[in-house]
Enzyme design. Structure first.
Site, PDB file in Angstrom:
ATOM      1  N   ILE A 106      32.314  32.250  34.064  1.00  0.00           N
ATOM      2  CA  ILE A 106      32.694  33.666  34.066  1.00  0.00           C
ATOM      3  C   ILE A 106      31.944  34.449  32.997  1.00  0.00           C
ATOM      4  O   ILE A 106      31.599  35.625  33.200  1.00  0.00           O
ATOM      5  CB  ILE A 106      34.236  33.815  33.907  1.00  0.00           C
ATOM      6  CG1 ILE A 106      34.670  35.259  34.177  1.00  0.00           C
ATOM      7  CG2 ILE A 106      34.707  33.381  32.528  1.00  0.00           C
ATOM      8  CD1 ILE A 106      34.446  35.720  35.590  1.00  0.00           C
ATOM      9  N   GLU A 164      41.871  33.698  36.441  1.00  0.00           N
ATOM     10  CA  GLU A 164      42.860  32.821  35.799  1.00  0.00           C
ATOM     11  C   GLU A 164      42.277  31.452  35.502  1.00  0.00           C
ATOM     12  O   GLU A 164      41.255  31.054  36.061  1.00  0.00           O
ATOM     13  CB  GLU A 164      44.098  32.665  36.665  1.00  0.00           C
ATOM     14  CG  GLU A 164      43.845  32.401  38.146  1.00  0.00           C
ATOM     15  CD  GLU A 164      42.956  31.245  38.464  1.00  0.00           C
ATOM     16  OE1 GLU A 164      43.193  30.143  37.903  1.00  0.00           O
ATOM     17  OE2 GLU A 164      42.021  31.416  39.272  1.00  0.00           O
ATOM     18  N   GLY A 306      37.815  29.781  40.455  1.00  0.00           N
ATOM     19  CA  GLY A 306      38.725  30.653  39.724  1.00  0.00           C
ATOM     20  C   GLY A 306      38.002  31.333  38.583  1.00  0.00           C
ATOM     21  O   GLY A 306      36.811  31.658  38.706  1.00  0.00           O
ATOM     22  N   GLU A 307      38.724  31.607  37.497  1.00  0.00           N
ATOM     23  CA  GLU A 307      38.197  32.310  36.307  1.00  0.00           C
ATOM     24  C   GLU A 307      37.914  33.786  36.580  1.00  0.00           C
ATOM     25  O   GLU A 307      37.520  34.507  35.667  1.00  0.00           O
ATOM     26  CB  GLU A 307      36.894  31.670  35.783  1.00  0.00           C
ATOM     27  CG  GLU A 307      37.026  30.229  35.365  1.00  0.00           C
ATOM     28  CD  GLU A 307      35.710  29.653  34.795  1.00  0.00           C
ATOM     29  OE1 GLU A 307      34.718  30.397  34.658  1.00  0.00           O
ATOM     30  OE2 GLU A 307      35.685  28.451  34.483  1.00  0.00           O
ATOM     31  N   GLY A 308      38.020  34.213  37.829  1.00  0.00           N
ATOM     32  CA  GLY A 308      37.600  35.561  38.209  1.00  0.00           C
ATOM     33  C   GLY A 308      36.167  35.596  38.716  1.00  0.00           C
ATOM     34  O   GLY A 308      35.601  36.676  38.930  1.00  0.00           O
TER      35      GLY A 308
END
Lengths: 339, 339
Positions: A106, A164, A306-308
Site C-alpha cells: 500500500i 484494512e 487488502g490494505e486498501g
C-alpha cells in the site's frame, strides 16, 4: 472540521437515515459539460459516469481530485486462535510496523499514485473476543472503533480509499456477510491468505458456528457487526459514515472492507451511494457481496491483499475521469465538427 | 537508436520471425524477488504477472516505468465516403489539431499519468483508396506508413502505448479482422462513433463487400492489411514490430489498434507476446478479437474512444506493478513472519 462522535447504535442509525443525498445541481452541470467535450457521446464510458458521480457526492462542479487520501485500519481477532489463517496473529502488528516504515504494497501504491496515507492500529494487544463463543466486541468497544474511523475523515479529502489489515479478518468478513445476507457459510468463506483443502473446510465450519451462535441478532445489521466484526471493520464503517456527512466520496477495497460497509446499506438503502467498489477481489465472497450490494467494481486484477490496495489503484481511474472532464476542449473551443 | 526501415513485406516477415524472445534470466530474477515480498504469495494478482512480464520484455531486472510513452497515428480512409461514420472525414484533421493543442482526452490522460505523448498525422490530405473497390494502399504507401511507425519507437521508452484517430477506421478494423479470422461481417462490425439501426446495417454491408472483394489475399496477413487497413493501422503495426526489436513492451488500445497488430501474430505466433491489451473496448468486435488473440485485457471501463485512451490508462497499472515489485520490503527486511 470532523464529525461528532456517536454514543450508541441508535446514533449511527440516525446519522445514516438523515445523511445528505446527491447534489443534483452539480450532477446536471457535469452532464452539460460532458456533452460538449471533443469525443463521441458516451465514448469515455465509466470515466464519464465517474465525473458525474464525483460531482454528485463532492457536492460541487467541477469535481476535484488533487487530494486523494487512503486510510488503513488494523485490528486483531480472537477467532484467529481457531487456526483460520496461514499466518500467525503476530503478523498484524508486524505489518503495521511495515506500513509505518513504508515497506508494504500500500505504501508503494500510494507513493506511485500520489495518495496521502496513514495507518491506524486499533488496540492490537486486545484482540476481539472469539465470536464463535461470544460477541466480538462490547458496545463500548464497537463504538470506540467506529469513532476512530469517523474522526479519520476530513473535508480536505477529495476522495477516501479505505483499507484494512488483521490476521483472521476474512473469517470475520465471511461471518458478517453470511449473517447479514444469508446463504451457506461456504458461499462466503474463501482462502484468505492462502488456505486450501482441510484448512479451508475448517475455516468454513468456524464461520458456520459463528453465524449460528449469533442468529438471534439477524435483522439488526449494526448489532451483527458488533458481534461478528472486528475493530478495523467497525472503523471502516465509521469512516464511510463520516465521509457521507462530510461530502467525501469513498472507494471501497476488497472483501473485508466491503463487508464492513455492508451493514450501513441495510440500515438505509442509499447509505452506500457515495461509495464505489474499487475492484473485485480474487477472494470469492467479494464478487457475491458486490452483486448483493449492486456495485460494479472498477478494476478486476486478481488482487487479494487488502490494505486498501485495490481502492488506491482505482484512484488512478477517478483521477483520469476528472482530468478528462475538466481539461478537455469543447467542440466549439477546438473547432471540431459535431455528429 | 532506432531500427532500420523495411523495404518489402518480406522484410517485415523476416523481422518478425527473427525477433528476440523473452529474457528468461530477468524473469527468474523477478520471480525470486516476488516470493520474498511482504504479502501472501500471489496476492497482488496481475500486478505480479506484470512485473515479471515487464522484466521478460524489457530484458532487465528490476523493470522500470519512469519513461512511458504514447504515440498516436492518424489517417484518412477512402471508405469514409460510403457513409460509415457519424462524423464527417474532416474531423480527423480537426482532432489532430486538438491533439497538438492539448485539448483531447488523450492529452489529459497523458498529463494526469505522466506519459509523454506525440501524434503523427500521416498524409491526411491523401486518403487511402476505398477498399470496397481497390486495395486501400499501394505497397509503397503501406511500407511508408509502416516505417513511420517503426521510427517512432526508441530504446528510452519503458513502455509504449499505441493509439489512433481516423474517421472510418472501425470499418477498416472490422474488415481486416474479418479477413484475417473469418466469421460474418456482423460479428466484427459495431457502432464506432455511434451508428445504430439502418446505418449500422449499411456499415456491415460495406465491410462484407470489402472482405469479399479481397478474398484472394486470405492467408496473407500483411497483404490483407495493405488492402483493408489504413495508414494509421500500418504505422501501429510498424511500431509494434520496432518495439519488439528494441525491447520496449507495448500496451495496445482498443479495436482498431488491436486489429492493426493482429496480422503480426499470424505471421509469427509469438510476435505479440511483448504486448498487453490495455483494456477491452465497448466496440463489440474488440472482445472477440482479444479472445482470438488470447489476450486478457487489463481494464474494462466501457471506453470506445480510441486515441490510445485505454492503453494510457493501463499504464497506471503497470506503474503500480513496478512500484510494488521494486519498492516493497522483503519478509526479512521488515521482520514479518512467513506463512
Amino acid at each position: 472540521m470532523v464529525v461528532d462522535e456517536v454514543e450508541s447504535l441508535e446514533d449511527i442509525r440516525r446519522l445514516l437515515v438523515g445523511a445528505p443525498g446527491p447534489d443534483l445541481d452539480a450532477g446536471e452541470q457535469a452532464d452539460r459539460r460532458e456533452a460538449q467535450l471533443t469525443k463521441p457521446p458516451g465514448s469515455l464510458g465509466r470515466l464519464e459516469d465517474l465525473a458525474r458521480w464525483l460531482s454528485l457526492w463532492q457536492g460541487r462542479h467541477p469535481p476535484t481530485m488533487d487530494r486523494p487520501a487512503a486510510r488503513l485500519f488494523a485490528g486483531n481477532h480472537g477467532v484467529a486462535r481457531q487456526g483460520v489463517s496461514a499466518f500467525p496473529a503476530a503478523v498484524t502488528a508486524q505489518m503495521v510496523s511495515n506500513f509505518l516504515a513504508g515497506g508494504a504494497a500500500i505504501n508503494q501504491l500510494c507513493r506511485a499514485l500520489s495518495v496521502s496515507f496513514s495507518a491506524d492500529a486499533i488496540e492490537l494487544d486486545r484482540p476481539t473476543a472469539d465470536f464463535t463463543e461470544a460477541a466480538a466486541m462490547t458496545e463500548a468497544e464497537f463504538l470506540a472503533a467506529f469513532n476512530r474511523g469517523m474522526v479519520s475523515v476530513d473535508r480536505t479529502m477529495d476522495v477516501l480509499a479505505l483499507g484494512e489489515m488483521g490476521i483472521g479478518n476474512t473469517t470475520a468478513a465471511a461471518a458478517l456477510a453470511c449473517g447479514l445476507f444469508g446463504g451457506a457459510a461456504a458461499d462466503w468463506t474463501g482462502p484468505g491468505t492462502g488456505l486450501v483443502g482441510a484448512e479451508l473446510a475448517h475455516k468454513t465450519k468456524v464461520v458456520e458456528r459463528a453465524v449460528a451462535r449469533h442468529r438471534d441478532a439477524a435483522g439488526d445489521p449494526l448489532e451483527l457487526m458488533r458481534r461478528l466484526g472486528g475493530r478495523e471493520l467497525a472503523a471502516i464503517a465509521g469512516a464511510v459514515t463520516a465521509a457521507r456527512l462530510l461530502r467525501v466520496p469513498v472507494v471501497l477495497d476488497g472483501f473485508i472492507c466491503t463487508a464492513a460497509a455492508a451493514p450501513l446499506g441495510l440500515v438505509d438503502p442509499g447509505a452506500l451511494d457515495h461509495c464505489q467498489a474499487g475492484h473485485v477481489s480474487a477472494e470469492p465472497g467479494h464478487r457475491r457481496l458486490l452483486s448483493v450490494l449492486n456495485k460494479e467494481p472498477l478494476l478486476n486484477l486478481g488482487l487479494r491483499l487488502g490494505e486498501g490496495s485495490g481502492a488506491v489503484l482505482a484512484i488512478a481511474v477517478l483521477r483520469a475521469a476528472v482530468a478528462c472532464h475538466t481539461g478537455m476542449a469543447t467542440f466549439a473551443e477546438a473547432g471540431v465538427a459535431t455528429p
